[in-house]
Design an enzyme around this catalytic site. Structure first.
Site, mmCIF file in Angstrom:
data_model
loop_
_atom_site.group_PDB
_atom_site.id
_atom_site.type_symbol
_atom_site.label_atom_id
_atom_site.label_comp_id
_atom_site.label_asym_id
_atom_site.label_seq_id
_atom_site.Cartn_x
_atom_site.Cartn_y
_atom_site.Cartn_z
ATOM 1 N N ASP A 44 0.656 -1.201 0.154
ATOM 2 C CA ASP A 44 -0.024 -0.102 0.087
ATOM 3 C C ASP A 44 0.942 1.320 0.048
ATOM 4 O O ASP A 44 1.458 1.602 1.128
ATOM 5 C CB ASP A 44 -0.686 0.216 1.191
ATOM 6 C CG ASP A 44 -1.868 1.344 1.320
ATOM 7 O OD1 ASP A 44 -1.695 2.293 0.602
ATOM 8 O OD2 ASP A 44 -2.537 1.450 2.198
ATOM 9 N N LYS A 99 -2.297 15.957 -8.887
ATOM 10 C CA LYS A 99 -1.718 15.766 -10.285
ATOM 11 C C LYS A 99 -0.830 16.873 -10.962
ATOM 12 O O LYS A 99 0.006 16.808 -11.544
ATOM 13 C CB LYS A 99 -2.909 15.019 -11.346
ATOM 14 C CG LYS A 99 -3.171 13.745 -11.058
ATOM 15 C CD LYS A 99 -2.101 12.637 -11.076
ATOM 16 C CE LYS A 99 -2.904 11.238 -11.080
ATOM 17 N NZ LYS A 99 -1.867 10.389 -11.188
ATOM 18 N N ARG A 118 12.524 9.402 -3.966
ATOM 19 C CA ARG A 118 13.735 9.467 -2.948
ATOM 20 C C ARG A 118 14.417 8.092 -2.699
ATOM 21 O O ARG A 118 15.668 8.142 -2.550
ATOM 22 C CB ARG A 118 13.217 10.164 -1.615
ATOM 23 C CG ARG A 118 14.171 10.292 -0.488
ATOM 24 C CD ARG A 118 13.339 11.104 0.680
ATOM 25 N NE ARG A 118 12.436 10.198 1.221
ATOM 26 C CZ ARG A 118 11.300 10.741 1.877
ATOM 27 N NH1 ARG A 118 11.527 11.838 2.346
ATOM 28 N NH2 ARG A 118 10.560 9.691 2.418
ATOM 29 N N TYR A 168 -7.802 15.448 -6.600
ATOM 30 C CA TYR A 168 -7.132 14.670 -7.946
ATOM 31 C C TYR A 168 -6.368 15.845 -8.695
ATOM 32 O O TYR A 168 -5.227 15.604 -8.895
ATOM 33 C CB TYR A 168 -8.064 13.982 -8.758
ATOM 34 C CG TYR A 168 -7.232 13.057 -9.677
ATOM 35 C CD1 TYR A 168 -7.255 11.723 -9.597
ATOM 36 C CD2 TYR A 168 -7.279 13.680 -11.119
ATOM 37 C CE1 TYR A 168 -6.521 10.872 -10.464
ATOM 38 C CE2 TYR A 168 -6.788 12.820 -11.908
ATOM 39 C CZ TYR A 168 -6.432 11.423 -11.758
ATOM 40 O OH TYR A 168 -5.838 10.865 -12.764
#
Ligand SMILES: NC(=O)c1ccc[n+]([C@@H]2O[C@H](COP(=O)([O-])OP(=O)(O)OC[C@H]3O[C@@H](n4cnc5c(N)ncnc54)[C@H](O)[C@@H]3O)[C@@H](O)[C@H]2O)c1
Length: 252
Positions: free
Chosen positions: A66, A160, A124, A156
């Site tokens: 997840d 984005k 990262r 959203y």
């Protein structure tokens, strides 16, 4: 369906998130067909099991993760065993087209944790291996909602747009080190993404724009072809772009 017999990913390892369905699945399968070792991550164990069943003997490692949870990033990167030539940050969720006046803190945080935070954390985490190798390619899946306000709800759309910032920043900082970062901005794609409305005003306001004379819905493999090209050496001088893959929707 991949028709070429390209082996341009022979010996390469690529991490693909959201690999259980839609664009991520098509990307993982295209990479496998082109010789890559693929670390396929998804929150759905059943979807990953289906993928593994179809590719027995292939260089596929599946990791149930997840990616909204910080702790689930490390096992994905560990499965790459120190070599990461590419990262395709594909996993993402929609937001029910919820407008700003109706968005809750929980909803906002959840959408951002899946759509943006996961991409930042994976970026990262793979950078040390890429920087040590002096090469690497990252492709983030943005959206038509990265380019306009009328394609989704506020969480959203904002997440984005932020994916674009993550992409450009990564490209800027690591261009001198041989690491590239690009984004694709898909229009409508036929996948399992949940595009239902959770807001009446969201439905009323957005529907006319989605019902406009837009280009046809794309197949996941049309997106995968571009993502894999951006991961490959063939796009070696392409860095920091946000490439609409939308049949021309971005021109409307
Ligand atoms: N389908 C479209 O029309 C469209 C348009 C623009 C952008 N996109 C973007 O494309 C990307 C892929 O979406 P898709 O359309 O293939 O959807 P999809 O639902 O078919 O596939 C997304 C996959 O991501 C996985 N996933 C979701 N949450 C996750 C999490 N927390 N951790 C790990 N995996 C998780 C799902 O299980 C699923 O297998 C998303 O980022 C989406 O925002 C899709």
């Amino acid at each position: 369906m991949v028709t070429s017999a390209s082996t341009r990913f022979e010996g390469r390892t690529v991490i693909v998130t959201g690999a259980g369905s839609g664009i991520g699945l098509a990307t993982a399968e295209r990479l496998l067909a082109e010789g890559a070792r693929v670390v396929a991550a998804d929150v759905s164990p059943t979807r990953l099991a289906d993928l593994a069943d179809r590719h027995t003997g292939a260089s596929l490692v599946t990791v149930v993760a997840d990616l909204s949870a910080p702790a689930d990033v490390e096992p994905v990167v560990a499965a790459a065993e120190g070599r990461v030539d590419g990262l395709a940050n594909v996993a993402g969720i929609m937001d029910g087209f919820v407008p700003p006046a109706e968005v809750t803190d929980e909803h906002w945080s959840h959408v951002f944790s899946v759509n943006l935070d996961s991409m930042m954390r994976l970026t990262r985490a793979v950078l040390p291996a890429m920087l040590a190798a002096g090469r690497g390619a990252i492709v983030n899946v943005a959206s038509e909602a990265s380019l306009r306000g009328s394609a989704a709800g506020v969480a959203y759309t904002a997440s984005k747009h932020a994916v674009v910032g993550l992409t450009r920043s990564t490209a800027f900082f690591y261009a001198p080190k041989g690491v590239r970062a690009n984004a694709v901005a898909p229009g409508g794609v036929a996948t399992n993404i949940d595009a239902t409305f959770a807001s009446e005003w969201g439905r009323e306001r957005v529907t006319p724009y989605l019902a406009a004379d837009l280009p046809p819905v794309a197949t996941p493999d049309q997106l995968a072809a571009v993502i894999v090209w951006l991961l490959s050496e063939e796009s070696s001088d392409v860095n920091g772009v946000v490439l609409p893959v939308d049949g021309g929707w971005s021109t409307v």
